[in-house]
Design an enzyme around this catalytic site. Structure first.
Site, PDB file in Angstrom:
ATOM      1  N   ASP A 279      44.101  14.281 -11.202  1.00 53.47           N
ATOM      2  CA  ASP A 279      45.403  14.265 -11.872  1.00 53.47           C
ATOM      3  C   ASP A 279      45.203  14.652 -13.337  1.00 53.47           C
ATOM      4  O   ASP A 279      44.267  14.193 -13.999  1.00 53.47           O
ATOM      5  CB  ASP A 279      46.040  12.865 -11.771  1.00 53.47           C
ATOM      6  CG  ASP A 279      47.526  12.886 -12.085  1.00 53.47           C
ATOM      7  OD1 ASP A 279      48.324  12.634 -11.163  1.00 53.47           O
ATOM      8  OD2 ASP A 279      47.885  13.158 -13.257  1.00 53.47           O
ATOM      9  N   ILE A 280      46.079  15.496 -13.846  1.00 52.32           N
ATOM     10  CA  ILE A 280      45.951  15.994 -15.220  1.00 52.32           C
ATOM     11  C   ILE A 280      46.197  14.883 -16.260  1.00 52.32           C
ATOM     12  O   ILE A 280      45.667  14.951 -17.368  1.00 52.32           O
ATOM     13  CB  ILE A 280      46.879  17.216 -15.426  1.00 52.32           C
ATOM     14  CG1 ILE A 280      46.388  18.086 -16.561  1.00 52.32           C
ATOM     15  CG2 ILE A 280      48.331  16.824 -15.598  1.00 52.32           C
ATOM     16  CD1 ILE A 280      47.025  19.471 -16.603  1.00 52.32           C
TER      17      ILE A 280
ATOM     18  N   ASN B  82      54.763   8.222  -4.290  1.00 55.26           N
ATOM     19  CA  ASN B  82      56.117   8.090  -4.826  1.00 55.26           C
ATOM     20  C   ASN B  82      57.040   8.937  -3.960  1.00 55.26           C
ATOM     21  O   ASN B  82      56.804  10.140  -3.783  1.00 55.26           O
ATOM     22  CB  ASN B  82      56.151   8.561  -6.285  1.00 55.26           C
ATOM     23  CG  ASN B  82      55.292   7.679  -7.180  1.00 55.26           C
ATOM     24  OD1 ASN B  82      55.256   6.468  -7.007  1.00 55.26           O
ATOM     25  ND2 ASN B  82      54.584   8.295  -8.116  1.00 55.26           N
TER      26      ASN B  82
ATOM     27  N   GLY C  38      59.958   7.553  -8.780  1.00 50.53           N
ATOM     28  CA  GLY C  38      58.945   8.081  -9.695  1.00 50.53           C
ATOM     29  C   GLY C  38      58.357   9.423  -9.303  1.00 50.53           C
ATOM     30  O   GLY C  38      57.477   9.935  -9.985  1.00 50.53           O
ATOM     31  N   GLN C  39      58.821   9.996  -8.183  1.00 48.32           N
ATOM     32  CA  GLN C  39      58.268  11.299  -7.793  1.00 48.32           C
ATOM     33  C   GLN C  39      58.745  12.376  -8.757  1.00 48.32           C
ATOM     34  O   GLN C  39      59.945  12.491  -9.041  1.00 48.32           O
ATOM     35  CB  GLN C  39      58.691  11.652  -6.349  1.00 48.32           C
ATOM     36  CG  GLN C  39      58.021  12.930  -5.857  1.00 48.32           C
ATOM     37  CD  GLN C  39      58.314  13.248  -4.383  1.00 48.32           C
ATOM     38  OE1 GLN C  39      59.065  12.532  -3.718  1.00 48.32           O
ATOM     39  NE2 GLN C  39      57.715  14.315  -3.898  1.00 48.32           N
TER      40      GLN C  39
ATOM     41  N   HIS D 263      52.336  14.183  -1.805  1.00 44.87           N
ATOM     42  CA  HIS D 263      50.954  13.906  -2.213  1.00 44.87           C
ATOM     43  C   HIS D 263      50.723  12.406  -2.297  1.00 44.87           C
ATOM     44  O   HIS D 263      51.647  11.627  -2.508  1.00 44.87           O
ATOM     45  CB  HIS D 263      50.651  14.547  -3.574  1.00 44.87           C
ATOM     46  CG  HIS D 263      51.607  14.136  -4.653  1.00 44.87           C
ATOM     47  ND1 HIS D 263      52.860  14.723  -4.799  1.00 44.87           N
ATOM     48  CD2 HIS D 263      51.533  13.188  -5.614  1.00 44.87           C
ATOM     49  CE1 HIS D 263      53.488  14.159  -5.808  1.00 44.87           C
ATOM     50  NE2 HIS D 263      52.716  13.210  -6.324  1.00 44.87           N
ATOM     51  N   LEU D 264      49.453  12.085  -2.167  1.00 41.91           N
ATOM     52  CA  LEU D 264      49.005  10.705  -2.276  1.00 41.91           C
ATOM     53  C   LEU D 264      48.190  10.603  -3.557  1.00 41.91           C
ATOM     54  O   LEU D 264      47.362  11.467  -3.838  1.00 41.91           O
ATOM     55  CB  LEU D 264      48.103  10.444  -1.059  1.00 41.91           C
ATOM     56  CG  LEU D 264      47.905   9.087  -0.446  1.00 41.91           C
ATOM     57  CD1 LEU D 264      49.233   8.413  -0.134  1.00 41.91           C
ATOM     58  CD2 LEU D 264      47.071   9.233   0.830  1.00 41.91           C
TER      59      LEU D 264
HETATM   60  P1  5GP Z   1      54.434  12.090  -8.821  1.00 41.28           P
HETATM   61  O1  5GP Z   1      55.059  11.488 -10.058  1.00 41.28           O
HETATM   62  O2  5GP Z   1      55.252  13.244  -8.316  1.00 41.28           O
HETATM   63  O3  5GP Z   1      54.107  11.089  -7.755  1.00 41.28           O
HETATM   64  O4  5GP Z   1      53.021  12.634  -9.278  1.00 41.28           O
HETATM   65  C1  5GP Z   1      52.795  13.891  -9.780  1.00 41.28           C
HETATM   66  C2  5GP Z   1      51.457  13.856 -10.484  1.00 41.28           C
HETATM   67  O5  5GP Z   1      51.035  15.170 -10.704  1.00 41.28           O
HETATM   68  C3  5GP Z   1      51.499  13.152 -11.846  1.00 41.28           C
HETATM   69  O6  5GP Z   1      50.617  12.045 -11.845  1.00 41.28           O
HETATM   70  C4  5GP Z   1      51.069  14.238 -12.821  1.00 41.28           C
HETATM   71  O7  5GP Z   1      50.239  13.760 -13.858  1.00 41.28           O
HETATM   72  C5  5GP Z   1      50.354  15.238 -11.932  1.00 41.28           C
HETATM   73  N1  5GP Z   1      50.443  16.623 -12.364  1.00 41.28           N
HETATM   74  C6  5GP Z   1      51.580  17.271 -12.769  1.00 41.28           C
HETATM   75  N2  5GP Z   1      51.295  18.544 -13.081  1.00 41.28           N
HETATM   76  C7  5GP Z   1      49.965  18.711 -12.865  1.00 41.28           C
HETATM   77  C8  5GP Z   1      49.084  19.836 -13.021  1.00 41.28           C
HETATM   78  O8  5GP Z   1      49.456  20.939 -13.402  1.00 41.28           O
HETATM   79  N3  5GP Z   1      47.775  19.631 -12.702  1.00 41.28           N
HETATM   80  C9  5GP Z   1      47.311  18.426 -12.254  1.00 41.28           C
HETATM   81  N4  5GP Z   1      46.000  18.338 -11.989  1.00 41.28           N
HETATM   82  N5  5GP Z   1      48.116  17.350 -12.109  1.00 41.28           N
HETATM   83  C10 5GP Z   1      49.426  17.494 -12.409  1.00 41.28           C
END
Ligand code: 5GP
Ligand code: ZN
Length: 114
Positions: free
Chosen positions: A34-35, A89, A95-96, A102-103
């Protein structure tokens, strides 16, 4: 065949149009860091098939979602991660923010949290 969605950030990562730190990859799943890590280890386990969210899963996705969990177990094992939290999420209000299912795998100093 994998269907990638043009404006999806995770499809771009899968397609290597955007760089990521890849931990594992096979023909159906990719695992990358995760970034914005919220734990010492924070990885995303992502099916290459573009499924927007948990609510859109169908019977067709049984195999891929089972495989997702087995890959998660395998990458954890191979990296000596013996305690971890898995989070998905499901929907914006939960929070998605990236609408490609994804997990999250989190490990480290996180075990007091929800
Ligand atoms: P969500 O909030 O949808 O469950 O999680 C999305 C996740 O993707 C977040 O934790 C966010 O930090 C990560 N993310 C968003 N954009 C990028 C990206 O460009 N690269 C990576 N490695 N992670 C990302
Ligand atoms: Zn996608």
């Amino acid at each position: 065949m994998i269907t990638l969605k043009k404006d999806c950030i995770f499809c771009k990562i899968i397609n290597k149009e955007i760089n990521s730190e890849i931990i594992f990859e096979d023909e159906k799943i990719i695992v990358f860091k995760d970034i914005y890590p919220r734990a010492p280890i924070h990885w995303l386990i992502v099916p290459k098939k573009h499924i927007e969210t948990h609510m859109q899963l169908t019977d067709e996705d049984k195999e891929i979602m089972g495989h997702l969990h087995l890959v998660t177990k395998k990458v954890a094992e191979q990296n000596n991660i013996n305690h971890y939290k898995l989070i998905m999420n499901c929907g914006y209000e939960a929070g998605q923010r990236v609408f490609h299912i994804h997990l999250h795998l989190l490990s480290g100093n996180i075990f007091g949290e929800a």
